[in-house]
Design a protein around this motif. Sequence first.
Motif, PDB file in Angstrom:
ATOM      1  N   ALA A   1      35.090  37.255  40.470  1.00  0.00           N
ATOM      2  CA  ALA A   1      34.839  38.904  41.327  1.00  0.00           C
ATOM      3  C   ALA A   1      34.996  38.506  42.670  1.00  0.00           C
ATOM      4  O   ALA A   1      35.671  39.542  43.459  1.00  0.00           O
ATOM      5  N   ALA A   2      34.804  37.408  43.214  1.00  0.00           N
ATOM      6  CA  ALA A   2      34.659  37.085  44.756  1.00  0.00           C
ATOM      7  C   ALA A   2      36.182  37.067  45.047  1.00  0.00           C
ATOM      8  O   ALA A   2      36.509  37.373  46.103  1.00  0.00           O
ATOM      9  N   GLY A   3      37.153  36.538  44.341  1.00  0.00           N
ATOM     10  CA  GLY A   3      38.533  36.346  44.557  1.00  0.00           C
ATOM     11  C   GLY A   3      39.397  37.347  44.342  1.00  0.00           C
ATOM     12  O   GLY A   3      40.773  37.598  44.590  1.00  0.00           O
ATOM     13  N   ILE A   4      38.879  38.700  43.860  1.00  0.00           N
ATOM     14  CA  ILE A   4      39.915  39.860  43.522  1.00  0.00           C
ATOM     15  C   ILE A   4      40.652  40.313  44.562  1.00  0.00           C
ATOM     16  O   ILE A   4      41.885  40.616  44.933  1.00  0.00           O
ATOM     17  N   GLY A   5      39.906  40.619  45.946  1.00  0.00           N
ATOM     18  CA  GLY A   5      40.136  41.166  47.002  1.00  0.00           C
ATOM     19  C   GLY A   5      41.366  42.243  46.836  1.00  0.00           C
ATOM     20  O   GLY A   5      40.761  43.301  46.180  1.00  0.00           O
ATOM     21  N   ALA A   6      42.231  42.143  47.404  1.00  0.00           N
ATOM     22  CA  ALA A   6      43.423  43.258  47.300  1.00  0.00           C
ATOM     23  C   ALA A   6      44.095  43.441  45.921  1.00  0.00           C
ATOM     24  O   ALA A   6      44.933  44.183  45.707  1.00  0.00           O
ATOM     25  N   LEU A   7      43.867  42.606  45.150  1.00  0.00           N
ATOM     26  CA  LEU A   7      44.434  42.609  43.769  1.00  0.00           C
ATOM     27  C   LEU A   7      44.365  43.773  43.101  1.00  0.00           C
ATOM     28  O   LEU A   7      45.209  44.375  42.444  1.00  0.00           O
ATOM     29  N   SER A   8      43.052  44.347  43.239  1.00  0.00           N
ATOM     30  CA  SER A   8      42.722  45.596  42.485  1.00  0.00           C
ATOM     31  C   SER A   8      43.363  46.961  43.029  1.00  0.00           C
ATOM     32  O   SER A   8      43.219  47.857  42.584  1.00  0.00           O
ATOM     33  N   GLU A   9      44.108  46.658  44.294  1.00  0.00           N
ATOM     34  CA  GLU A   9      44.978  47.975  44.626  1.00  0.00           C
ATOM     35  C   GLU A   9      46.123  47.983  43.700  1.00  0.00           C
ATOM     36  O   GLU A   9      46.595  49.167  43.543  1.00  0.00           O
ATOM     37  N   LYS A  10      46.641  47.137  43.032  1.00  0.00           N
ATOM     38  CA  LYS A  10      47.675  47.302  42.351  1.00  0.00           C
ATOM     39  C   LYS A  10      47.362  46.870  40.962  1.00  0.00           C
ATOM     40  O   LYS A  10      48.258  47.404  39.750  1.00  0.00           O
ATOM     41  N   ILE A  11      46.468  46.317  40.390  1.00  0.00           N
ATOM     42  CA  ILE A  11      46.322  45.822  39.078  1.00  0.00           C
ATOM     43  C   ILE A  11      44.754  46.113  38.586  1.00  0.00           C
ATOM     44  O   ILE A  11      43.888  45.861  39.513  1.00  0.00           O
ATOM     45  N   ASP A  12      44.366  46.210  37.225  1.00  0.00           N
ATOM     46  CA  ASP A  12      42.958  46.211  36.838  1.00  0.00           C
ATOM     47  C   ASP A  12      42.822  44.783  36.187  1.00  0.00           C
ATOM     48  O   ASP A  12      43.570  44.161  35.739  1.00  0.00           O
ATOM     49  N   LEU A  13      41.626  44.292  36.338  1.00  0.00           N
ATOM     50  CA  LEU A  13      41.215  43.054  36.054  1.00  0.00           C
ATOM     51  C   LEU A  13      40.005  43.110  34.951  1.00  0.00           C
ATOM     52  O   LEU A  13      38.901  44.021  35.131  1.00  0.00           O
ATOM     53  N   LEU A  14      40.019  42.406  33.862  1.00  0.00           N
ATOM     54  CA  LEU A  14      39.123  42.388  32.762  1.00  0.00           C
ATOM     55  C   LEU A  14      38.604  41.040  32.218  1.00  0.00           C
ATOM     56  O   LEU A  14      39.460  40.601  32.196  1.00  0.00           O
ATOM     57  N   ILE A  15      37.405  40.894  32.271  1.00  0.00           N
ATOM     58  CA  ILE A  15      37.222  39.732  31.466  1.00  0.00           C
ATOM     59  C   ILE A  15      36.007  40.157  30.388  1.00  0.00           C
ATOM     60  O   ILE A  15      35.050  41.048  30.346  1.00  0.00           O
ATOM     61  N   CYS A  16      36.207  39.568  29.159  1.00  0.00           N
ATOM     62  CA  CYS A  16      35.656  39.615  27.588  1.00  0.00           C
ATOM     63  C   CYS A  16      34.912  38.525  27.596  1.00  0.00           C
ATOM     64  O   CYS A  16      35.453  37.620  26.915  1.00  0.00           O
ATOM     65  N   PRO A  17      33.635  38.309  27.959  1.00  0.00           N
ATOM     66  CA  PRO A  17      32.872  37.195  27.782  1.00  0.00           C
ATOM     67  C   PRO A  17      32.256  37.019  26.439  1.00  0.00           C
ATOM     68  O   PRO A  17      32.409  38.186  25.806  1.00  0.00           O
ATOM     69  N   PRO A  18      31.605  36.033  25.830  1.00  0.00           N
ATOM     70  CA  PRO A  18      30.905  36.238  24.624  1.00  0.00           C
ATOM     71  C   PRO A  18      29.689  37.231  24.629  1.00  0.00           C
ATOM     72  O   PRO A  18      29.327  37.620  25.794  1.00  0.00           O
ATOM     73  N   ALA A  19      29.450  38.029  23.597  1.00  0.00           N
ATOM     74  CA  ALA A  19      28.364  39.003  23.458  1.00  0.00           C
ATOM     75  C   ALA A  19      27.088  38.682  24.161  1.00  0.00           C
ATOM     76  O   ALA A  19      26.414  39.265  24.833  1.00  0.00           O
ATOM     77  N   THR A  20      26.703  37.135  24.164  1.00  0.00           N
ATOM     78  CA  THR A  20      25.517  36.596  24.950  1.00  0.00           C
ATOM     79  C   THR A  20      25.446  36.952  26.492  1.00  0.00           C
ATOM     80  O   THR A  20      24.648  37.005  27.039  1.00  0.00           O
ATOM     81  N   LEU A  21      26.683  36.938  26.768  1.00  0.00           N
ATOM     82  CA  LEU A  21      26.807  36.980  28.369  1.00  0.00           C
ATOM     83  C   LEU A  21      27.119  38.436  28.913  1.00  0.00           C
ATOM     84  O   LEU A  21      27.248  38.647  30.091  1.00  0.00           O
TER      85      LEU A  21
END
Length: 255
Positions: free
Chosen positions: A29-49
């Motif tokens: 999350a801290a490293g996304i910076g300007a990346l989100s201007e060009k792409i979507d980023l997604l993480i699918c953790p285990p349901a517990t998290l």
Amino acid sequence: MTPEIRPLVAGNWKMNGTRESLNELKAIAAGIGALSEKIDLLICPPATLLYVATALVTDSPLKIGAQDCHTAKSGAFTGDISAEMIADCFGTFAIVGHSERRTLHGEGDGLVRAKAIAAHEADLTAIVCIGETEAERKGGTTLDVLNRQLAGSVPDGATAENTVIAYEPVWAIGTGLTPTVEDVREAHAFMRGELVSRFGSKGAKMRLLYGGSVKPSNAKELMSVVNVDGALIGGASLKSADFLAISQVYAEISA
Ligand SMILES: O=C[C@H](O)COP(=O)(O)O
């Protein structure tokens, strides 16, 4: 990539991740910076998290999703989670039909389709996974498998907004093996053609991810293939540096 389609770089943590892993999530999350201007980023953790993950990234463009969902909204289904529960935790995506669910839990196209519908009804985007086994590839039936799984697993109500397709050759998952660029091009062109013929302009805009041993070192050649609109990443998504490095490649190509 496909012109005018915003890439999605998605991480599937599978059955990996404890509270300690939230440090990796925070680093992403801290490293996304300007990346989100060009792409979507997604993480699918285990349901517990899931819930704590969404709570940690409220100020970030990082999206959080689940790895599976049940077809029902609630009920006596021990061990399962519903799409409503994912949405209740502020998750916005659900992976359905991953080959590990198809193989290890006996899930077929009809069930995968029902799960995708459940995801849509909860306003989640379904990432529908398809892909051939090693035996099917060796037998020359890859495109037949993709045709059957696309027809059977993708619901009629699919749109470019509520559905993403992930092509994951089963033999490439977690093995370090990847198809040739030409094989990826052929598979993705085939999927695009099938989706356009069934859904028209919606099919033309649907995101088609490649998954299977994506790493920082091979992301550029995979992402450069026409109709590859992002990646579904397993092992490399567990390390924030690798996930961000892959995302960086995709953002540069989309610039
Ligand atoms: O969902 C992700 C895929 O199964 C790919 O996993 P992998 O990147 O570890 O090969």
